[in-house]
Design a protein around this motif. Structure first.
Motif: not given
Ligand SMILES: [Zn+2]
Ligand SMILES: [Zn+2]
Ligand SMILES: [Zn+2]
Lengths: 466, 211, 466, 211
Positions: A109-125
Motif C-alpha cells: 500500500g505504501v509502495m503504491n502510494e509513492y508510485y502514484t504520488k511521486f512516480g517512485l518505482k518499486s518492487l516487493l519481494r
C-alpha cells in the motif's frame, strides 16, 4: 513442471559477466528490468524488539508502515531509478498466513502510494519463512507446516508481492552437524541429495502458485547452510576453506529453483548466486559491505562484482542519529548503486568490477571463490555433472583445486591450519563413492532420526539417483 | 605420582583410542578414579578450552576432544563411589519459545561442558514452563537463554518472569545471548548477565557461580 | 605565531588533485602518513542515551572502552592498514576538563593495546567542544569557558591525543539568524569578519598547545555554520543554493586554522575542506554516504573525491543485528577505503574520482561545488582576495557565477525557486560595500547583543580590516 | 462583507507595507478587529503554513509573512477590548538542560506561531525549574522539549518528573523532539507525544489540545 537442464554456461565471455547485466533479465510490469543494465538497491528490514501476536499485530503493521514510508521517501528524495523492498516474514507471520498477508498489504500500500504520488518505482519481494522444522513437524510436504508455507505464498502473491522467495531448509539439520564437525560427506549428502530433492518439490509448488497469481518466482538461498558455515568461519570456529567449499556446493542446491522455473532475481544472502548467474544467466541480488548492519563479512566489496540488486541483508527499525536505521540503509545502498551505475555509463564497469574483486579476493577463500574469473572456471566444471549429487561433488573438488592453485600462485593467503584442512577435506571427498545410492546408504547408516527423518521427506534410496 | 601428560595430550589430540589406552594404564596403576578424571581427562580438556578461546583450535577439534574425554570417563565411571561424578554446576540451556536457532546455543553448551560444567541442552523453541521443569529436575544452577530474533527476545523476559512467579529466581542465575541481545537489554529484563560469545559465556557462568 | 599567506593554489594540475594524496602529507610517529597515498578510515562514535555526571563517569568510560575495543578488533580482523578514531567530546567533558582527559586515556589505552598485541596502527583525534556560548559566557578569550576549552585541549594532548581539532563557533549566532532569513550579508559578516577573527585567536592558542605537547594541530570545521545550512536545505527549509554558497564562504574561515599553523587532516564534517586542500595542500577528512547514520546527504559519493580520511561523522553505541553500531561502521569505512585504495594501486584513481563526482554533481548545487574541477576554479578566485572579508565575498560571487553557468550548461539541475534565490542572493551580495569597516558598521547597526556582543569578542571596527 | 483576499495575499507575500495599508482600510471600514485578525491576518498565515508544509515556501519567506502579520496585528491590537487576543493555546518551548542546540526548536516555535498558537520560547539549556516557572507564568497548555544529544535526552525525563512532582502533569501536555528522539523513547519517559519535524509538531499540538 519445468525441469530445465543447464549443461553449458550462460557466459562464455568474462567481459560480459558483470554487475547490472544478466543474460536473462527479469522484466517487471512497472518497467523496471532487473539485470538490464542498472543495479537497483534492495533494502531489507525487520521489526525492533517486540512480540508478534494477535494483540500486537496492529503495532506490527504500523511498524512496517513507518519503515516503508521512511524508505520510499528517502528513495524519492535521492532520485533512485527504482528500489526493491524485501520483507522476510517472521515465523508467526507464516504460522498465521493471514498476518503475513496483512503485512504484504500494508507494505505494498505504501509502495503504491509513492508510485502514484511521486512516480517512485518499486518492487516487493516477499520471503516466506520455511517453517518446516521443529518439534511439531509431521511431514515436509503435507500437514500444517507445509500448508502454512503454501498458503502464505499464495496469500502474499495475491496481496501484491512482485517476487516470491524463500530460504528453504530441507536437510538443514544434517548440515548443521556437518558444519560443527567439518564433515564434507555429510554436507554433500545434505545439499546434493536431501536438499536438492526437497527443492524440487518445494519449488514446483512455488512456481505453480506464482503462475496462478501472476507473480514472479524469484529464487532461493542457502542461507541456512553456507551462511551458517560463513558465520562460523568468520568467528574462527571452523576453517574458512570449509566455508568456501560449502558455498560452492550450495550453488547446485540453490540452482534447483531455476531448474524448476524460478527466474530471479535470486535472493541477496545467497552468495552462491554468482554461480547461478554464470550457469543460467539469471539476475541476482547480492549483499556485502552495506550489510554489516546484519553481519560482518570478508566479502564486503567482491560480493558486488556481479550484483544486479544490492542489499543490506537486514536491519531492524531502531533510531540512529541520522534517522531510523532502514532509512539510513536505503540511502547507503542508493549511493553504492550510483557508483556502480555511473561507472557503467562511463564505460568503466569492467574496471570497477575488477577493483571490487581485487579489494577482497586475496584475504579469504570465501572471497576468492566469488571472483568472476574463478566463478566461470568452477561453473564450467559443475555443469559437467549429470546429477545433483555429481555436480555437488564436482563443486567441492573443483573448489579445492582452485584454492590450492590460488595459494600456490600467491593469489590467496591461507595459513597452516587452513592448508591442513584443505588436505583433510580432500581426503574426506575421496572417500565418497561415485554411486549415489551407495553413498546414500553409507550416510543413512550413521544418521540419527532427529537430524534427518527419511519418512518425513518421503525419502528412499532408490529414487535418490535421479 | 602418575604422569598424566600422555592422557591429557591424547584428549587434546582428540585421539579416543589413545585416551582409552592411557586411562586403562592409570586404572591398572590404581590411580584414584576422580584424579584420573580431574587431572588427566578434564586437565586435557581445559587446555582445549583455552586453545579454542585464542583461535588455536576449531570447533570440530574441540568436539573430537570432548568425545575422546567422554570415552575415557565412561571407562572410569564404574569405579566411582556410587557412580557419581562431581561437576562445577549444572547449566540448563536452550533457545527460547518461537525461535528455532540452534547452533549458537549448542556452541555455548559445548564450551561449558569443556570447562567442567554439566550442561542440559533442551534444544530450541522452549517455553518458560519447560525451562522451569528442567531446572527442577536437574538441580540447575544457571539458566542460559538464547534468542536470535528481535521478535523472540521478549520470550527471555517471560521466562525470567516465570522463574519469579515460581519463587525460584533467587536460586538460579540467568544469562542470555544471541545476535540482537545487548547488556542494556539484559539489564532491562533483569537477567544476571549477557555474553557476546561462547568464551565470554563460560567466564560469566564461572563468575556467577563463584559469587 | 604563524601567519601563512596562501596567494596561490597548492594544485595547478587537476590530475594531481585526488583522494589519498595531499601536497603536504601529515607524517605521524607510528608511520601512518595522511595524504601519502592511502585513504584511511576515520571512525567517530558517541554515547548511547545516558547522562554524563560524576556518578555515571565510570559507565561513560566503560562505554568508550567497549566501543574502541569493538572498533580495533574489527580493524585488525579486516587488516586495515591503519585507522583514525575521532572522539568529539560531549559538553560535560569539556566543562570538566578532567573528564575529557579521562576519556582520552581510556581510548588511547585500548588503541595502544591493539598496537602492542597485533600491530594495529591507529591515531586519535580529540575534538574539544567549543563551549564558548550560553547564558553564563562572559568573554570569548578569558574566563571559565575559555579556560575549560584550553585546559581540555592541553590535558587531552598530554593524555595521548595525536590530533587536536575543534568545531569552533565564533559568530555562530549571527550565522543562525542569517540562515533562517537567507541573509547573505549577515552570513558574510559572521564568517568573513567575526568568524575569521575568532579563529585567529583560538587557533593561535591551539597551535601553541600542540607545539608544547608534541601533538598535531589538525583543523577546524564550519560545522556550526555551513552544516546548519546544509541540514536546513536538505529539509527544504531554505534554498540549496544558499547552502552551497554558504559552504564555499565557510572555506575562508576554516582555512584560518591552517594560516595559523594547523597542518591537517582537516575535520570530516567540514566539507569545505576540499577548498582548504586546493589552496594549502593540507590533507582532509571527509564524510559522505557512510555517514548516513548521522545525517542524510546529497553529497554521499562526491564527498570522497578528495578525501584523505573517510569518516562516518558520528554513530552512537547501539546494538544492531551485526554488532554494536560503531563496529558496524568501521567495517563499512574499511571496505569503502579499500575500493579507493585498490583503484589507486591499479592506476584508476582518477577514473574513480570522476565516477564519484559524476554520481552526485548534477542533482544538488552543494554537490556541484565539491567537484574537483569546480573547487580548483573557485579556489583560484578566492586566493585573489587580500583580506578574509574580501576572500569570503569573492567566494560568494564566484560560487554564484559557477552555479549559474552550470545550470545554463545543463550540468546542474536547479528548479525555479532555486534560480529565483540565486538572483536574490546576487542582489544581496551587490549591496555589500567593498570597504570592510563600512560594511562592519552597517552590520553592527542592525545587530542585537544576544546574537553578537562585540565586547565579548574584544571586537572593534578599526581592527576589522586587517 | 469585507474582502480579505488582498490582506491575506499581502501576508502570504510577506509584504508588510501592503499589510498595513490593507489593515488600515479594514479598520476604516469598521470591520470587527477580531475578524480582521482571524480572517485577514491569520487566514493568510494559515495558507503560509500549508505551503511551507508541502515545501512550497522556504523558512525566510515564512518569517517575512510572520513579521508582516505581526505588523498588522500591532495596528489592530489597540482596538481590541482590553487589548486581549485569543489564541489556540500557549506552548512553552525550549531546549533542555545541557543542550545548546537552538535552530530546530526555533523552527517548531515558528510553525506553531504561524498556526495560531501562542509560543513562549525560553531558548536553550533550560532547567526543569525554568520550564515549570514558565508554564505557571504563561498558563502554558503544552510543553515542547528539544534535545539533540544522546546525553541530554534524559533531561526530558527529569523535566517530566518535575512536572509530576509539582502536581501539574495532568494540566500540561508534553511533546518532545530532536535527532536522537523516537516514539519509543517518548513512550518510555511518559511524554504525550513525539514529532519528527516541525509540521508534525503542529499537528500533534493541535491533536493534543483538541482531546
Ligand atoms: Zn538469509
Ligand atoms: Zn560536525
Ligand atoms: Zn566528525
Amino acid at each position: 513442471m519445468a525441469n530445465l537442464q543447464f549443461t553449458e554456461l550462460a557466459y562464455t565471455d568474462l567481459n560480459e559477466f558483470i554487475y547490472g547485466q544478466a543474460k536473462k533479465p527479469v522484466v517487471c510490469s512497472n518497467g523496471m528490468v532487473i539485470g538490464g543494465g542498472t543495479v537497483y538497491p534492495e533494502v531489507n528490514l525487520t521489526l525492533p524488539t517486540m512480540l508478534i501476536d494477535e494483540e500486537t499485530m496492529p503495532k506490527v503493521l504500523s511498524q512496517y508502515e513507518e519503515m516503508i514510508h521512511g524508505i520510499c521517501s528517502k528513495a524519492h528524495e535521492l532520485l533512485s531509478p527504482g528500489i526493491i523492498i524485501e520483507i522476510e516474514l517472521l515465523p508467526p507471520c507464516t504460522f498465521n498466513p493471514q498476518w503475513g498477508i496483512d503485512v504484504t498489504k500494508v507494505v505494498k500500500g505504501v509502495m503504491n502510494e509513492y508510485y502514484t504520488k511521486f512516480g517512485l518505482k518499486s518492487l516487493l519481494r516477499m520471503t516466506v519463512v520455511d517453517v518446516r522444522e521443529g518439534k511439531t513437524l509431521t511431514h515436509m510436504y503435507k500437514g500444517e507446516h507445509w500448508d502454512n508455507v503454501v498458503n502464505t505464498f499464495r496469500g502474499c502473491a495475491e496481496a501484491g508481492a512482485d517476487f516470491l522467495a524463500i530460504e528453504s531448509i530441507g536437510g538443514k539439520h544434517l548440515h548443521d552437524e556437518a558444519v560443527m564437525n567439518c564433515d564434507l560427506p555429510k554436507a554433500l549428502f545434505s545439499l546434493g541429495v536431501v536438499g536438492c530433492r526437497d527443492m524440487i518439490t518445494l519449488w514446483d509448488e512455488i512456481v505453480k502458485i506464482a503462475a496462478e497469481t501472476n507473480c514472479i518466482p524469484s529464487g532461493d538461498t542457502a542461507c541456512g547452510f553456507a551462511n551458517t558455515s560463513m558465520v562460523m568461519a568468520h568467528k574462527n570456529f571452523i576453517p574458512k576453506v570449509f566455508a568456501a567449499i560449502d558455498r560452492v556446493m550450495c550453488a547446485v542446491r540453490t540452482l534447483v529453483a531455476v531448474e524448476r522455473g524460478a527466474i530471479g532475481p535470486d535472493k541477496d544472502c545467497g552468495y552462491e548466486g554468482v554461480y547461478l548467474k554464470a550457469i543460467t544467466g539469471t539476475p541476482i541480488s547480492m549483499e556485502g559491505r552495506t550489510a554489516a548492519c546484519a553481519h560482518s563479512s570478508s566479502v564486503g566489496n567482491i560480493a558486488a562484482c556481479l550484483a544486479d540488486c544490492w542489499s543490506n541483508e537486514s536491519v531492524e527499525n531502531v533510531r540512529l542519529l541520522g534517522g531510523m536505521a532502514p532509512t539510513v540503509y536505503i540511502e547507503q545502498l542508493i549511493y553504492d548503486c550510483r557508483i556502480m551505475n555511473v561507472a557503467a555509463s562511463r564505460g568503466s564497469a569492467l574496471e570497477m568490477r575488477d577493483i571490487l574483486a581485487e579489494s577482497d579476493r586475496m584475504f579469504d577463500p570465501q572471497a576468492y571463490i566469488l571472483d568472476p574469473r574463478v566463478v566461470l572456471r568452477i561453473s564450467q566444471e559443475i555443469v559437467q555433472g549429470k546429477t545433483h549429487f555429481e555436480r555437488t561433488k564436482i563443486a567441492a573438488s573443483a573448489t579445492i583445486k582452485e584454492l590450492r592453485a590460488a595459494f600456490q600462485d600467491g593469489l590467496l593467503q591461507l595459513d597452516a591450519k587452513e592448508l591442513k584442512y584443505l588436505d583433510i577435506l580432500e581426503k574426506q571427498l575421496k572417500s565418497i563413492p561415485d554411486d549415489e545410492a551407495e553413498f546414500t546408504k553409507m550416510m543413512l547408516k550413521n544418521n540419527t532420526i532427529d537430524k534427518f527423518d527419511p519418512a518425513k521427506y518421503d525419502f528412499n534410496i532408490d529414487s535418490a539417483a535421479k | 605420582m602418575f604422569d598424566f601428560s600422555g592422557l591429557s595430550n591424547a584428549v587434546i589430540e582428540g585421539d579416543s583410542d589413545q585416551v582409552q589406552t592411557k586411562v586403562n594404564e592409570a586404572i591398572s596403576a590404581r590411580v584414584d578414579p576422580l584424579v584420573i578424571i580431574n587431572q588427566g581427562l578434564i586437565g586435557g580438556m581445559n587446555v582445549v578450552g583455552q586453545r579454542f578461546k585464542v583461535n588455536d583450535m576449531f570447533v570440530p577439534e574441540v568436539l573430537m576432544s570432548a568425545r575422546a574425554m567422554n570415552d575415557g570417563i565412561e571407562l572410569v565411571k564404574p569405579l566411582l563411589a556410587g557412580g557419581e561424578m562431581t561437576n562445577r554446576g549444572t547449566v540448563i540451556i536452550g533457545t527460547v519459545k518461537g525461535d528455532l536457532h540452534d547452533i549458537g546455543k549448542s556452541l555455548v553448551g559445548m564450551m561449558l561442558e569443556c570447562s567442567g560444567f554439566k550442561v542440559v541442552d533442551l534444544g530450541v523453541d522452549i517455553s518458560p514452563e519447560e525451562f522451569i521443569q528442567a531446572i527442577k529436575e536437574n538441580d540447575g544452577k544457571v539458566l542460559a537463554l538464547s534468542a536470535l530474533l528481535t521478535t523472540t527476545m521478549l520470550s527471555m523476559k517471560s521466562t525470567i518472569e516465570e522463574c519469579v512467579a515460581q519463587g525460584m529466581r533467587n536460586d538460579i542465575k540467568v544469562i542470555i545471548g544471541g545476535a540482537p541481545i545487548s547488556q542494556e537489554f539484559s539489564d532491562q529484563i533483569g537477567a544476571d548477565g549477557y555474553a557476546g560469545d561462547a568464551a565470554a559465556a563460560v567466564e560469566l557462568v564461572a563468575k556467577l557461580l563463584a559469587s
